[in-house]
Design a protein around this motif. Sequence first.
Motif, PDB file in Angstrom:
ATOM      1  N   ALA A 133       0.845  -1.189   0.000  1.00 41.76           N
ATOM      2  CA  ALA A 133       0.000   0.000   0.000  1.00 41.76           C
ATOM      3  C   ALA A 133       0.877   1.234   0.000  1.00 41.76           C
ATOM      4  CB  ALA A 133      -0.925   0.009   1.216  1.00 41.76           C
ATOM      5  N   ALA A 134       0.484   2.228  -0.769  1.00 40.67           N
ATOM      6  CA  ALA A 134       1.182   3.506  -0.790  1.00 40.67           C
ATOM      7  C   ALA A 134       0.280   4.558  -0.170  1.00 40.67           C
ATOM      8  CB  ALA A 134       1.541   3.902  -2.217  1.00 40.67           C
ATOM      9  N   VAL A 135       0.838   5.334   0.740  1.00 40.13           N
ATOM     10  CA  VAL A 135       0.110   6.448   1.346  1.00 40.13           C
ATOM     11  C   VAL A 135       0.750   7.733   0.836  1.00 40.13           C
ATOM     12  CG1 VAL A 135      -0.551   7.598   3.483  1.00 40.13           C
ATOM     13  CG2 VAL A 135      -0.468   5.093   3.385  1.00 40.13           C
ATOM     14  N   VAL A 136      -0.028   8.532   0.127  1.00 41.76           N
ATOM     15  CA  VAL A 136       0.476   9.769  -0.482  1.00 41.76           C
ATOM     16  C   VAL A 136       0.145  10.937   0.429  1.00 41.76           C
ATOM     17  CG1 VAL A 136       0.400  11.257  -2.512  1.00 41.76           C
ATOM     18  CG2 VAL A 136       0.136   8.777  -2.775  1.00 41.76           C
ATOM     19  N   GLY A 137       1.171  11.574   0.979  1.00 39.45           N
ATOM     20  CA  GLY A 137       0.988  12.649   1.935  1.00 39.45           C
ATOM     21  C   GLY A 137       1.156  12.125   3.347  1.00 39.45           C
TER      22      GLY A 137
ATOM     23  N   HIS B 220       0.603  -1.135   9.802  1.00 35.08           N
ATOM     24  CA  HIS B 220       1.678  -1.991  10.300  1.00 35.08           C
ATOM     25  C   HIS B 220       1.110  -3.291  10.858  1.00 35.08           C
ATOM     26  CE1 HIS B 220       4.757  -3.327  13.312  1.00 35.08           C
ATOM     27  NE2 HIS B 220       5.507  -3.137  12.241  1.00 35.08           N
ATOM     28  N   GLY B 221       1.694  -4.380  10.430  1.00 34.95           N
ATOM     29  CA  GLY B 221       1.234  -5.696  10.851  1.00 34.95           C
ATOM     30  C   GLY B 221       0.104  -6.245  10.012  1.00 34.95           C
ATOM     31  N   ARG B 222      -0.446  -5.428   9.133  1.00 37.39           N
ATOM     32  CA  ARG B 222      -1.557  -5.846   8.277  1.00 37.39           C
ATOM     33  C   ARG B 222      -1.240  -5.702   6.798  1.00 37.39           C
ATOM     34  NH1 ARG B 222      -5.977  -6.207  11.701  1.00 37.39           N
ATOM     35  NH2 ARG B 222      -5.500  -5.394  13.774  1.00 37.39           N
ATOM     36  N   CYS B 223      -0.100  -5.102   6.512  1.00 38.37           N
ATOM     37  CA  CYS B 223       0.352  -4.916   5.139  1.00 38.37           C
ATOM     38  C   CYS B 223       1.873  -5.078   5.129  1.00 38.37           C
ATOM     39  CB  CYS B 223      -0.048  -3.536   4.655  1.00 38.37           C
ATOM     40  SG  CYS B 223       0.386  -3.202   2.942  1.00 38.37           S
ATOM     41  N   PRO B 224       2.390  -6.092   4.447  1.00 37.38           N
ATOM     42  CA  PRO B 224       3.837  -6.369   4.497  1.00 37.38           C
ATOM     43  C   PRO B 224       4.716  -5.253   3.957  1.00 37.38           C
ATOM     44  CG  PRO B 224       2.625  -8.246   3.620  1.00 37.38           C
ATOM     45  CD  PRO B 224       1.664  -7.100   3.671  1.00 37.38           C
ATOM     46  N   ARG B 225       4.182  -4.433   3.050  1.00 36.86           N
ATOM     47  CA  ARG B 225       4.982  -3.363   2.464  1.00 36.86           C
ATOM     48  C   ARG B 225       4.174  -2.076   2.429  1.00 36.86           C
ATOM     49  NH1 ARG B 225       7.688  -3.126  -3.653  1.00 36.86           N
ATOM     50  NH2 ARG B 225       9.066  -1.333  -3.230  1.00 36.86           N
ATOM     51  N   ILE B 226       4.650  -1.068   3.155  1.00 36.37           N
ATOM     52  CA  ILE B 226       3.975   0.226   3.232  1.00 36.37           C
ATOM     53  C   ILE B 226       4.907   1.269   2.636  1.00 36.37           C
ATOM     54  CG2 ILE B 226       2.827   1.883   4.734  1.00 36.37           C
ATOM     55  CD1 ILE B 226       2.910  -0.435   6.903  1.00 36.37           C
ATOM     56  N   ILE B 227       4.446   1.966   1.614  1.00 36.38           N
ATOM     57  CA  ILE B 227       5.257   2.986   0.951  1.00 36.38           C
ATOM     58  C   ILE B 227       4.699   4.355   1.325  1.00 36.38           C
ATOM     59  CG2 ILE B 227       6.113   3.842  -1.265  1.00 36.38           C
ATOM     60  CD1 ILE B 227       5.353   0.987  -2.365  1.00 36.38           C
ATOM     61  N   GLY B 228       5.485   5.128   2.050  1.00 33.87           N
ATOM     62  CA  GLY B 228       5.073   6.460   2.449  1.00 33.87           C
ATOM     63  C   GLY B 228       5.661   7.490   1.501  1.00 33.87           C
ATOM     64  N   ILE B 229       4.793   8.262   0.851  1.00 32.78           N
ATOM     65  CA  ILE B 229       5.241   9.221  -0.161  1.00 32.78           C
ATOM     66  C   ILE B 229       4.916  10.643   0.291  1.00 32.78           C
ATOM     67  CG2 ILE B 229       5.016   9.952  -2.569  1.00 32.78           C
ATOM     68  CD1 ILE B 229       4.093   7.085  -3.207  1.00 32.78           C
ATOM     69  N   ASP B 230       5.922  11.505   0.275  1.00 29.95           N
ATOM     70  CA  ASP B 230       5.719  12.913   0.573  1.00 29.95           C
ATOM     71  C   ASP B 230       6.749  13.710  -0.214  1.00 29.95           C
ATOM     72  OD1 ASP B 230       4.173  14.455   3.168  1.00 29.95           O
ATOM     73  OD2 ASP B 230       5.771  15.556   2.135  1.00 29.95           O
ATOM     74  N   ILE B 231       6.335  14.832  -0.798  1.00 31.79           N
ATOM     75  CA  ILE B 231       7.261  15.598  -1.629  1.00 31.79           C
ATOM     76  C   ILE B 231       8.236  16.421  -0.788  1.00 31.79           C
ATOM     77  CG2 ILE B 231       5.656  15.733  -3.566  1.00 31.79           C
ATOM     78  CD1 ILE B 231       4.978  18.580  -2.695  1.00 31.79           C
TER      79      ILE B 231
ATOM     80  N   THR C 114       9.746   7.808   0.643  1.00 32.30           N
ATOM     81  CA  THR C 114      10.260   8.316  -0.629  1.00 32.30           C
ATOM     82  C   THR C 114       9.518   9.597  -1.021  1.00 32.30           C
ATOM     83  OG1 THR C 114      10.622   7.814  -2.975  1.00 32.30           O
ATOM     84  CG2 THR C 114       8.658   6.885  -1.956  1.00 32.30           C
ATOM     85  N   SER C 115      10.206  10.433  -1.787  1.00 32.47           N
ATOM     86  CA  SER C 115       9.575  11.628  -2.353  1.00 32.47           C
ATOM     87  C   SER C 115       9.200  11.406  -3.820  1.00 32.47           C
ATOM     88  CB  SER C 115      10.523  12.830  -2.246  1.00 32.47           C
ATOM     89  OG  SER C 115      11.732  12.569  -2.947  1.00 32.47           O
TER      90      SER C 115
ATOM     91  N   ALA D 247      -2.671  -0.902  -3.327  1.00 36.11           N
ATOM     92  CA  ALA D 247      -3.645   0.092  -2.886  1.00 36.11           C
ATOM     93  C   ALA D 247      -2.935   1.427  -2.710  1.00 36.11           C
ATOM     94  CB  ALA D 247      -4.300  -0.326  -1.571  1.00 36.11           C
ATOM     95  N   VAL D 248      -3.594   2.493  -3.112  1.00 32.74           N
ATOM     96  CA  VAL D 248      -3.045   3.842  -2.971  1.00 32.74           C
ATOM     97  C   VAL D 248      -4.040   4.676  -2.175  1.00 32.74           C
ATOM     98  CG1 VAL D 248      -2.213   5.901  -4.143  1.00 32.74           C
ATOM     99  CG2 VAL D 248      -1.865   3.639  -5.189  1.00 32.74           C
ATOM    100  N   ILE D 249      -3.577   5.241  -1.073  1.00 36.51           N
ATOM    101  CA  ILE D 249      -4.428   6.053  -0.212  1.00 36.51           C
ATOM    102  C   ILE D 249      -3.899   7.484  -0.236  1.00 36.51           C
ATOM    103  CG2 ILE D 249      -5.386   6.322   2.102  1.00 36.51           C
ATOM    104  CD1 ILE D 249      -4.729   3.359   2.605  1.00 36.51           C
ATOM    105  N   ILE D 250      -4.712   8.404  -0.729  1.00 37.37           N
ATOM    106  CA  ILE D 250      -4.293   9.800  -0.885  1.00 37.37           C
ATOM    107  C   ILE D 250      -4.745  10.596   0.333  1.00 37.37           C
ATOM    108  CG2 ILE D 250      -4.419  11.852  -2.344  1.00 37.37           C
ATOM    109  CD1 ILE D 250      -5.216   9.940  -4.660  1.00 37.37           C
ATOM    110  N   CYS D 251      -3.766  11.147   1.059  1.00 34.38           N
ATOM    111  CA  CYS D 251      -4.054  11.867   2.308  1.00 34.38           C
ATOM    112  C   CYS D 251      -3.579  13.318   2.264  1.00 34.38           C
ATOM    113  CB  CYS D 251      -3.412  11.145   3.490  1.00 34.38           C
ATOM    114  SG  CYS D 251      -4.021   9.468   3.759  1.00 34.38           S
ATOM    115  N   VAL D 252      -3.481  13.874   1.085  1.00 32.29           N
ATOM    116  CA  VAL D 252      -3.101  15.280   0.939  1.00 32.29           C
ATOM    117  C   VAL D 252      -4.344  16.139   1.183  1.00 32.29           C
ATOM    118  CG1 VAL D 252      -2.245  17.038  -0.638  1.00 32.29           C
ATOM    119  CG2 VAL D 252      -1.274  14.731  -0.686  1.00 32.29           C
TER     120      VAL D 252
END
Length: 233
Positions: free
Chosen positions: A16-20, A33-44, A79-80, A90-95
Amino acid sequence: FRSTEHDRQDATVWSAAVVGLGYAGLPTALALHGRCPRIIGIDISEQRLAIIGAGCADLAGPDRSLLEATLADHTLELTSDTAAVAVADAVIICVPARLDEGVPDLAELRGACDAVVAGARPGQTIILTSAACVGTTRELLAEPLTARGLRVGSDVFVAFSPEPGAPDDVGEQRREIPRVVGGVTRACGERAAKVAGKLTDQVYLLSTADAAEAATIQANVSRAVSLALANEF
């Protein structure tokens, strides 16, 4: 709307990627955490990423412990590079949609959605959490994805699910706070509800994304009126 139960085994999200990664996005990423093996946190903001990576983000209670855990086991990747959304299921946009003299300023949100649309691939579930105007999910995600040639509801799954806010007291866990979900199509809503089931134990599936957006605006107005009345007294 109606309550739905989700079998966690059927709601598998491998990445899952969380944008913002602001006040809403970082807790959302940590809740996986603990429910998704790979979490990608994206912020510019490289500065924001450095603060999070150093474990110095302004968090309280369980969220601080979760940040330490995700950094320790390397399940949270920071990552930026917005192109990283392409590898996520899954992509979750939180901006946030900011206000300019009472009028929503969608510049930052539009930029984030444009980046997600550019990196979207078939099979993804894309969830917008930022409350703005009714129709924002369709305008910023569904229509541009369709213009790219991706069929919403079969190739990609688009929905709106507002950030529920912080727990009311320190003893309450984020998983105890219900979430509302509304998809652009029924299939979108069902896919998104499974992703939301990673964040909460109670998901309310509405008929459409527009309905979820309207419900969010009504809740925000009701809260604002209640606070204003309390301040007057």
